[in-house]
Write an enzyme that holds these catalytic residues in place. Sequence first.
Site, PDB file in Angstrom:
ATOM      1  NE  ARG A   1      -3.597  -0.908   0.054  1.00  0.00           N
ATOM      2  CZ  ARG A   1      -4.556  -0.220  -1.601  1.00  0.00           C
ATOM      3  NH1 ARG A   1      -3.701  -1.517  -2.682  1.00  0.00           N
ATOM      4  NH2 ARG A   1      -5.686  -0.081  -2.170  1.00  0.00           N
TER       5      ARG A   1
ATOM      6  CG  ASN B   1      -2.378  -3.730  -5.768  1.00  0.00           C
ATOM      7  OD1 ASN B   1      -0.855  -3.150  -5.334  1.00  0.00           O
ATOM      8  ND2 ASN B   1      -3.145  -3.117  -5.234  1.00  0.00           N
TER       9      ASN B   1
ATOM     10  CG  HIS C   1      -6.133 -12.136  -9.816  1.00  0.00           C
ATOM     11  ND1 HIS C   1      -6.333 -12.201  -8.234  1.00  0.00           N
ATOM     12  CD2 HIS C   1      -7.705 -12.090 -10.051  1.00  0.00           C
ATOM     13  CE1 HIS C   1      -7.455 -12.121  -7.620  1.00  0.00           C
ATOM     14  NE2 HIS C   1      -8.781 -12.229  -9.076  1.00  0.00           N
TER      15      HIS C   1
ATOM     16  CG  ASP D   1      -4.018 -12.584  -1.773  1.00  0.00           C
ATOM     17  OD1 ASP D   1      -3.149 -11.981  -2.546  1.00  0.00           O
ATOM     18  OD2 ASP D   1      -4.635 -13.306  -2.132  1.00  0.00           O
TER      19      ASP D   1
END
Lengths: 499, 341
Positions: free
Chosen positions: A89, A119, A227, A357
């Site tokens: 993050r 991401n 994914h 995860d």
Amino acid sequence: MTDKPASMSHHPPGTPGRALLLQNIRGGEDANQRGKAHEISPDNLPDILIENGKIAAMGKNIAASDAKKIDGKNLWLAPGLIDLRTQAREPGFEHEETLASLAAAALAGGVTQLCCLPNTQPIIEDPSLVAMIRQALVHPQERPQVSTQIRPLVRPLVRPLAPPAPIIHPFAAMTKGLAGQELTEMGLLHQAGAIGFTDAPYAVASPLVLRRALSYTRFFDGLVMTHPEEPTLAPIGINGGVMNEGLIATRLGLSGRPVLAEIIQVERDLRLAEVTQGRLHIGPLTTAGSIEAVRQAKRRGVNVSCDTAPHYFLLTENAVEGYRTFAKVAPPLRSESDRQAVLAGLADGTIDAVTSDHAPRAADSKRLPFAQAAFGVVGIEILFASVLWLYHQNIVTLPKALALVTTQPAKILRLPLGDFSLGDLSQGDLPQGAAKNNYGIQVGQVADLVLFDLDQKWTVDPDKFRSKSKNSPMGGMIMTGRVEKTIKGGIIAFNREEK
Amino acid sequence: MVKPQTKPPQAHPTWQEPPSHSPHTPPGLLGIEGMAAAQITHYLDRAEYYLDQSLPLTSDQKILAGHTVINLFFENSTRTRASFEIAAKRLGADVINMAVEHSSIKKGETLIDTAVTLNAMRPDLLVVRHHESGAVALLASKVSCAVINAGDGSHEHPTQALLDALTIRRHKKCLHGLNIAICGDVRHSRVARSNIHLLTKMGAHIRLIAPPTLIPRGIEQMGVTVYHDMQDGLGDCDIIMMLRLQNERMNGAFVPSPREYFHFYGLDRQKLSYAKQDALVMHPGPMNRGVEIDSEIADDTSSNQGGQSVIQNQVAAGVATRLACLEILFHQTSDARERTK
């Protein structure tokens, strides 16, 4: 030319002068005896001496009068864990997690190396950002020397963090902007230190793009991670499914993410890996059909590895009852028969690894009507207990359970095995009793170790997580076995105070 | 200045055209595939003859005087078209250049209609370039004159392969046993395919060096070795042929970016040092400087004190090769017409 600071020349900064002597540790037998299946009686357990960040000696009655002694009564030893997939993050979403808070959570979970997804904001698709994240938690004195003449234009992403910290291996984006269209500068990103390439948590829609990625990365033998959800059958976003398709979703009036989406995507990705001979890793797998597809592909000799996450073998879609958004995750929690298939895949070795995860999400993005809530669960602090659960449930032997989070991820990521050698631990099906003492930790390897209590019962309390986000559906669950101390590079990086 | 002695024009070919499976009956040069080594050597010998001639050619050498050559280009070209035009004019031919913009193709005429229409004007030789693989052969099957393929899609570019072979032969005396690396966009390159056919037939060892996305499947079966690393592939090489990488192929489709391509596959001083000391650097042009080749290497020409680049020599060999092709095919056409009379 100026001399290097004294602290740099021999010891990593922060290394205490004192060595560590671990006494009465289970599992840390003498290297010479490794491989022999035998019980060591409690009064004949070997000692382990750690000096200069490495394992210096193993055996009985090691003379180290100045070493700090740790009595490991009832404690077991394992190599530090490697978590294949987490979301850091940072940069961009520091209110949910920072590299520093993730590092603290990782060490509390026994994790000494972890991979993070691209991401972030900005997306990790530039070689300089890869380099920056890799160095973010490295002590300034350990970083490559930069000229002191010119002030760096960009302040490093780091805050002064007391060493030691887990090693962070960033995954770089596979396509520009994670948009699934154009390949990123994979070769340059690889050289900058990207551990692999992925568009996770998004699936790659175009088989052509994935084919080219798997093909292109072959010249430097790069890893591509995908994914496993077909993005038109199970889109993320408006009008996308929000939980497993089936009776519960129908009753709750929620739109479903079908099992089919995972099977189609996994079978497609496997065929692409087969034709390109690229290095593919798929995860997390959650359904019987997709696990069977991988099982068949491995029999055909396809170069593929896969993983699953604790929530897919500890929980089912029942956890969503009452619109519990902390159980909203993609792929979704599945049915009991799929959970059984995940356990079978772990037992027969089809599933290579277990990853947390870890997906921190702020409370405000979860305290919403179910369909509007964010996907993701945190789990880096229960990863180790979850693989011990597999052992306690007699799904796998203890060495196999540990391999799922140590040697197997190391093999997938091609991390140097010297640091994580468990010898022939992952080789065979040893008798349950014998296996307990059969894993070896070798003299000379970097002392990234976990001391754990195999039988300690404890209740999961997300509020006590070191992670900044507490979005775990496991709260209240009673686990058996937990991390007591995490040693990173010979230093005690985590020490459980409360009992 | 000593002029090379003018040899009398040699007798035209004595070898027989092998039985052709193509529907095209008149002689033509559609591709290297299917040509025999002896045929190739004949083309190279004639090209070498023209390379050594002083200009202008004598009136005896202007064998195409009064004959018509049509350059029919369905795809943009500067150097190939100019090279053919100069060659034809040196041989005395009347040259018509037809580019697609000015043709009836834009008005909706099909390729075969164009072929039939042109054929009715009775040209002696047609030089055709088309952006689709196989289109030149299709057109050739509908005309009664000789057709030279000046490049069709990603299929063949036979005159480029011949001029490359001539350039190599002039510098290295012989093609047999040489280690030749072809680097870059092999997937889309007709130059690579024609060169692979020609050079393997002549006994050279071909290596292809490119990222895996630019290597088409099954190409190993054409008798080449594939490498993905310049250092591995260039070791012990005598010849380095660089291929052009088109702009639209390097923005994330086949290659992530020009800078990544240049970093791993662009020929610079460092990568050149992996090859033999006297390795030659070739490029079919036009070059993308800073993408597949460093300017420093491209401009370090062999005429300029022992540099390794023979890119300018290739252009000179190009005109000579096209002179030879026009000559050989013109003679074959005349022979065929004699026989049918």
